[in-house]
Design a protein around this motif. Structure first.
Motif, PDB file in Angstrom:
ATOM      1  N   LEU A   9       2.345   3.383   3.436  1.00  0.00           N
ATOM      2  CA  LEU A   9       0.891   2.885   3.313  1.00  0.00           C
ATOM      3  C   LEU A   9       0.943   1.869   1.962  1.00  0.00           C
ATOM      4  O   LEU A   9       1.455   2.385   1.028  1.00  0.00           O
ATOM      5  N   GLU A  10       0.573   0.626   2.234  1.00  0.00           N
ATOM      6  CA  GLU A  10       0.563  -0.066   0.869  1.00  0.00           C
ATOM      7  C   GLU A  10      -1.011   0.008   0.623  1.00  0.00           C
ATOM      8  O   GLU A  10      -2.109  -0.179   1.313  1.00  0.00           O
ATOM      9  N   LEU A  11      -1.114   0.223  -0.681  1.00  0.00           N
ATOM     10  CA  LEU A  11      -2.639   0.471  -1.253  1.00  0.00           C
ATOM     11  C   LEU A  11      -3.203  -0.737  -1.634  1.00  0.00           C
ATOM     12  O   LEU A  11      -2.366  -1.929  -1.735  1.00  0.00           O
ATOM     13  N   LEU A  53      -5.959   9.376   0.249  1.00  0.00           N
ATOM     14  CA  LEU A  53      -7.193   8.596   0.714  1.00  0.00           C
ATOM     15  C   LEU A  53      -8.358   9.315   0.483  1.00  0.00           C
ATOM     16  O   LEU A  53      -9.331   8.869   0.141  1.00  0.00           O
ATOM     17  N   TYR A  56      -8.537  -2.357   6.526  1.00  0.00           N
ATOM     18  CA  TYR A  56      -6.928  -2.061   6.629  1.00  0.00           C
ATOM     19  C   TYR A  56      -6.651  -3.175   7.545  1.00  0.00           C
ATOM     20  O   TYR A  56      -7.045  -3.416   8.738  1.00  0.00           O
ATOM     21  N   TYR A  94      -5.908  -2.046   2.610  1.00  0.00           N
ATOM     22  CA  TYR A  94      -4.719  -1.289   2.834  1.00  0.00           C
ATOM     23  C   TYR A  94      -3.980  -1.867   3.964  1.00  0.00           C
ATOM     24  O   TYR A  94      -4.557  -2.567   4.831  1.00  0.00           O
ATOM     25  N   LEU A  97      -8.397   5.979   7.521  1.00  0.00           N
ATOM     26  CA  LEU A  97      -9.063   4.787   7.234  1.00  0.00           C
ATOM     27  C   LEU A  97     -10.234   4.401   7.757  1.00  0.00           C
ATOM     28  O   LEU A  97     -11.187   3.653   7.255  1.00  0.00           O
TER      29      LEU A  97
END
Ligand SMILES: N[C@@H](CCC(=O)N[C@@H](CS)C(=O)NCC(=O)O)C(=O)O
Length: 207
Positions: A56-58, A74, A29, A5, A22
């Motif tokens: 947020l970048e997955l 999440l 991440y 992430y 997270l």
């Protein structure tokens, strides 16, 4: 191909709750502070067209905005971490209720308090009155969530709704005592959250 992430935020912003999530999950991440200069913000807008943090970048490269949506996602994507009830259950319905309530109402009141000049065509002329009304709304909304604490938002089970509430309550204007007078259980709830290693770690990062 992305491997983990990527969380874009600012210290003390809405990225805090997502970072706690997270940490609670324990996935890799990268935490990225978005620079405030116009050029950097223009670059960030290519990633997140709202220009707001968090983004947020997955792991597959998908980029999402809206903090509550990130927390809900999440929790679902990492069910083994047990940070929300199972989708489809009544407990999950209650989880969604509070997440949406906090996002649509409490977070919105926070924005009216701290960005009050944006909420009138007359700019700063109306800002004080807008902030005063938003503060009343914020206390009333937190009193509603706070009234259901036992000791967590969903009763005996900790969830990401607690992380969201903790962050939103930490943005209270003025002295914490003012909020606690309206929402007495929120002080004890904050103490429970502060004791969690994930929260302590992320707060130190945002300090
Ligand atoms: N509904 C959005 C609100 C995000 C938001 O407004 N974030 C604030 C920081 S907490 C922000 O980006 N402010 C900068 C601005 O509005 O220019 C969410 O939950 O992610």
């Amino acid at each position: 191909m992305a491997t983990g992430y990527k969380l874009y935020g600012w210290a003390g912003s809405g990225s805090m709750a997502v970072q706690v999530a997270l940490e609670e999950i324990g996935v890799p991440y990268e935490r990225i502070w978005v620079a405030r200069e116009p050029q950097a913000l223009a670059e960030f807008r290519k990633l997140n067209p709202t220009g707001r943090v968090p983004a947020l970048e997955l792991p597959d490269g998908t980029v999402m905005f809206e903090s509550a949506a990130m927390l809900i996602h999440l929790a679902a994507a990492h069910g083994e971490a047990r940070l929300a009830p199972s989708p489809g259950t009544a407990a999950h319905a209650r989880f969604l209720q509070w997440m949406v309530f906090m996002s649509a109402n409490v977070y919105e009141s926070v924005l009216r308090i701290y960005y009050s000049d944006r909420y009138s065509n007359r700019g700063s002329e109306d800002a004080a009155a807008i902030a005063a009304k938003a503060t009343d709304d914020y206390f009333a909304q937190l009193a509603l969530v706070g009234g259901s604490l036992a000791p967590y938002v969903l009763g005996g089970d900790y969830s990401l709704a607690d992380v969201y509430l903790y962050m939103l309550a930490s943005w209270s204007p003025g002295e914490p005592a003012q909020l606690h007078a309206r929402a007495p259980k929120i002080g004890a709830h904050a103490a429970l959250l502060k004791a969690r290693p994930a929260v302590a770690k992320v707060e130190a990062d945002h300090a």
